[in-house]
Design an enzyme around this catalytic site. Structure first.
Site, PDB file in Angstrom:
ATOM      1  N   ASP A  47      -4.871  -8.632   0.221  1.00  0.00           N
ATOM      2  CA  ASP A  47      -3.407  -9.020   1.461  1.00  0.00           C
ATOM      3  C   ASP A  47      -3.478  -9.640   2.658  1.00  0.00           C
ATOM      4  O   ASP A  47      -2.818  -9.989   2.528  1.00  0.00           O
ATOM      5  CB  ASP A  47      -3.747  -7.304   2.443  1.00  0.00           C
ATOM      6  N   THR A 142      -2.505  -0.362  -0.857  1.00  0.00           N
ATOM      7  CA  THR A 142      -3.786  -1.023  -1.795  1.00  0.00           C
ATOM      8  C   THR A 142      -4.815   0.606  -2.323  1.00  0.00           C
ATOM      9  O   THR A 142      -5.604  -0.126  -2.873  1.00  0.00           O
ATOM     10  CB  THR A 142      -4.640  -1.289  -0.235  1.00  0.00           C
TER      11      THR A 142
END
Length: 367
Positions: A47, A142
């Site tokens: 990320d 995620t």
């Protein structure tokens, strides 16, 4: 696609391709450097690295533009080993970038990397006079990404508070996917797909990566929704019993009243919008459990454009258009109702009827 945003599209697609290589290098690693944010959602080293890459690349080509992204670099500054792992991902990309297009720009130091992440992490979309604002979700999904399941890389461009461009990288989603698809859908070829749109020019899909033989990549335009669509034609995408933020019994009752069976199923919001944009579903309804719960701009900006370019209509559950200018959270709207434009009103009315029947009318705006 020949549009006024051809350069932006080219740069964004190249950046998303490079970002996908970062994500895939982390995906195969058992230790993804996952940490828990204040809102209890996970974030990985991918990320952080992807947000820095996207910002560096697009800022290099469009230095006057503004940026909004999900992550901030506070965790990296407090955790030197984690910072080193994120920096290592970008260093590892450098040789690949130079060997291929050289299109992407990379931070020159770990400190500059953190500054680029924070440029997005503290960015605000601003009002209608705010000019051009890029919105990034470096990895949406995620929670499924860390399980080696579906995720997306979202890049959107707002101009004057309107969505004008969308590029979504879907490393796990086949370019020729057929419904139903869900979190476990994995492209057996490993090529993945990119869905993209420019306002007024339609929605397209292409492979995320070229073939090893370097064959030409030809985008495919998605067929617009039929103007004669009825509720009998509705096919859903949702997130079934995986999130505690939505009112599952409301969603199920709405589907039942409209005669909609269980459809495509994704945790990530961006992938739900992609599913709609690819024509694999044409309706989604989401009612949050609490009236003050709000969507986050990076989960929806751009993705909604993919569906709108097919002739879909998206509002909140009160029937209001989505306001992209209010901030990082969509504080002017509650929930989402998306459907073909000619049946949207009927779907919205069904949502209201179900909320009243279940004694949950408090989730609607006061008259």
């Amino acid at each position: 696609m020949d549009s006024p945003y051809s350069q932006e599209l080219r740069i964004a697609i190249g950046a998303v391709q490079a970002a996908a290589k970062i994500s895939q290098s982390v995906l195969t690693n058992d230790d993804k450097g996952t940490v828990e944010k204040d809102d209890l959602s996970p974030v990985t080293i991918a990320d952080f690295a992807i947000q820095a890459l996207l910002t560096a690349t697009i800022q290099s080509s469009f230095p006057s533009d503004s940026f909004v992204g999900e992550e901030s670099a506070a965790e990296l500054r407090e955790n030197p080993p984690l910072l080193g792992r994120v920096w290592g991902l970008l260093v590892g990309l450098q040789d690949i970038n130079e060997r291929e297009s050289g299109l992407c720009k990379l931070p020159q130091s770990p400190e500059q990397m953190c500054e680029l992440i924070d440029k997005c992490g503290f960015g605000q979309p601003g009002g209608p006079e705010s000019g051009r604002v890029w919105v990034f979700d470096p990895i949406d999904g995620t929670k499924t990404f860390v399980q080696r399941q579906a995720y997306a890389i979202n890049v959107a461009l707002l101009e004057g508070g309107r969505q004008v461009l969308s590029v979504v990288g879907c490393p796990t989603l086949p370019v020729n996917a057929t419904a139903p698809i869900d979190n476990s859908t994995i492209d057996p070829t490993g090529r993945g797909s990119i869905a993209f749109a420019v306002r007024g020019y339609g929605t397209f899909v292409r492979p995320l990566f070229e073939t090893p033989a370097g064959e030409a990549v030809l985008p495919r335009q998605i067929k617009p929704l039929a103007s004669s669509a009825s509720t009998a034609d509705l096919r859903a995408v949702s997130c079934y019993h995986m999130l505690d933020s939505g009112v599952d019994d409301v969603h199920e009752a709405v589907h039942a009243k409209l005669g909609i069976g269980r459809g495509c199923d994704f945790l990530a919001w961006v992938l739900r919008w992609v599913t709609l944009g690819l024509g694999l579903a044409n309706v989604t309804v989401w009612v949050y459990k609490e009236r003050d719960r709000r969507g986050k701009i990076w989960d929806h900006a751009g993705g909604i454009l993919l569906f709108e370019e097919l002739g879909g209509k998206v509002t909140d559950i009160d029937g209001k258009e989505i306001d992209w200018t209010v901030g990082r959270k969509l504080s002017a709207n509650h929930g989402f109702v998306a459907a073909p434009a000619n049946v949207h009103e009927e779907v919205l009315r069904t949502v209201h009827n179900v909320l009243h029947e279940q004694g949950k009318s408090n989730l609607l705006a006061l008259a």
